[in-house]
Design a protein around this motif. Structure first.
Motif, PDB file in Angstrom:
ATOM      1  N   LYS A   1       0.877  -1.453  -0.044  1.00  7.06           N
ATOM      2  CA  LYS A   1      -0.001  -0.053  -0.057  1.00  7.06           C
ATOM      3  C   LYS A   1       0.744   1.394   0.119  1.00  7.06           C
ATOM      4  O   LYS A   1       0.583   2.389  -0.670  1.00  7.06           O
ATOM      5  N   ASN A   2       2.021   1.266   0.697  1.00 11.19           N
ATOM      6  CA  ASN A   2       2.821   2.361   0.693  1.00 11.19           C
ATOM      7  C   ASN A   2       3.687   2.684  -0.554  1.00 11.19           C
ATOM      8  O   ASN A   2       3.958   3.779  -0.918  1.00 11.19           O
TER       9      ASN A   2
ATOM     10  N   GLU B   1       2.130   2.156  -3.289  1.00  6.94           N
ATOM     11  CA  GLU B   1       1.194   2.438  -4.225  1.00  6.94           C
ATOM     12  C   GLU B   1       0.998   4.121  -3.655  1.00  6.94           C
ATOM     13  O   GLU B   1       0.792   4.909  -4.655  1.00  6.94           O
TER      14      GLU B   1
END
Ligand code: GLN
Length: 300
Positions: A168-169, A171
């Motif tokens: 997620k980071n 992204e």
């Protein structure tokens, strides 16, 4: 009960200091900014605002979490690192300012071919393959991918939940990173990696001695993932394993960089020396003059 923001913050500060929170002044304000989704600079404009009842209740429930010892970053779900924003939850260690020293120096190695002030021997051109081993939130790998344009970054971690956060980071920060899941080098023993060698392996492994863990702040010992902190009886368990295995996964003049605990320099340097595959050993200090980074290069 609705309440003026200034009064709400005063109550929060009192409750936090009575519960042993370290920076009640800062945390009371940051919780409010999070609740209202406003930048800290705008807060001063809100002091005289009368906050509606339901928002006061929401604020007090955030306050109770913080007073129970949950780190602010897990409540708000974010932490800044190297000027970038990272998602954090209880599956990953909260990125520390200390680790910025490691990243700053890795960026200098990659972009300027320098360790501290010392020039390193000329390297071949082309992309620079970096492995962030035990990536947690991905703070190190994502920051390197942001700051070093010619790098190809891989992040790996034993915890699938941590890898999910790191993804997620990547992204969130718009970088392309490869992810692997498994215990240290296990994922890289797969056939498709058999010819793969990295230019740099960088790691902030768990390095707290098991016996010290009960004495850490409650925010850390009760909320941060133990697996990311516990370095075994002497705190050195992961360094031993990484130092032994890394030469198989590094190119000829490949680089190994670690974050270390303040008292671990001599032990880590000695392990690297004794191993026989490493040269150019360096250590660097953080802003508080604690040993914080160790650097080694595979012998040519
Ligand atoms: N610096 C962290 C702490 O003191 C430990 C980080 C680690 O074990 N890699 O809590």
């Amino acid at each position: 009960m609705s309440m003026r923001v200034k009064e709400l913050l005063n109550i929060a500060e009192t409750q936090m200091s009575e519960s042993g929170v370290e920076n009640p002044d800062v945390d009371s304000k940051l919780l409010y900014c999070y609740l209202r989704r406003i930048p800290k600079a705008k807060l001063i404009l809100e002091y005289q605002v009368i906050l509606e009842d339901y928002l006061c209740e929401e604020y007090f429930s955030l306050l109770d979490k913080r007073c129970a010892g949950i780190p602010l970053q897990y409540i708000i779900g974010r932490q800044g690192f190297m000027g970038f924003s990272f998602i954090v939850n209880e599956d990953v260690l909260i990125p520390r300012p200390d680790t910025e020293i490691l990243v700053d120096n890795a960026v200098k190695v990659i972009n300027e071919n320098k360790i501290g002030d010392e020039q390193l021997p000329e390297r071949g051109k082309g992309s620079f393959d970096v492995l962030d081993l035990g990536c947690g939130s991905g703070a190190i790998g994502v920051s390197i991918a942001k700051l070093c344009k010619t790098t190809k970054v891989t992040c790996s971690d034993i915890s699938p939940e941590a890898v999910a956060v790191a993804r997620k980071n990547a992204e969130l920060n718009s970088v392309k990173i490869a992810f692997e899941e498994g215990d240290l080098f296990e994922p890289f023993k797969k056939a498709r990696f058999r010819k793969k060698r990295f230019d740099m392996i960088i790691s902030n492994p768990p390095y707290v001695r098991t016996g010290e863990i009960p004495y850490l702040q409650r925010e850390i010992k009760d909320h941060e993932p133990l697996i990311a902190l516990d370095g075994g009886d002497d705190g050195l368990k992961l360094y031993k394993r990484i130092i032994r295995q890394a030469p198989e996964f590094l190119k000829k003049d490949g680089i190994l960089m670690f974050e270390i605990g303040a008292e671990q320099k001599d032990a880590v340097v000695e392990m690297l020396e004794k191993n026989g595959h490493y040269q150019d050993l360096h250590s660097l200090q953080d802003l508080a003059h604690f040993d914080r980074v160790v650097f080694a290069r595979i012998k040519d």
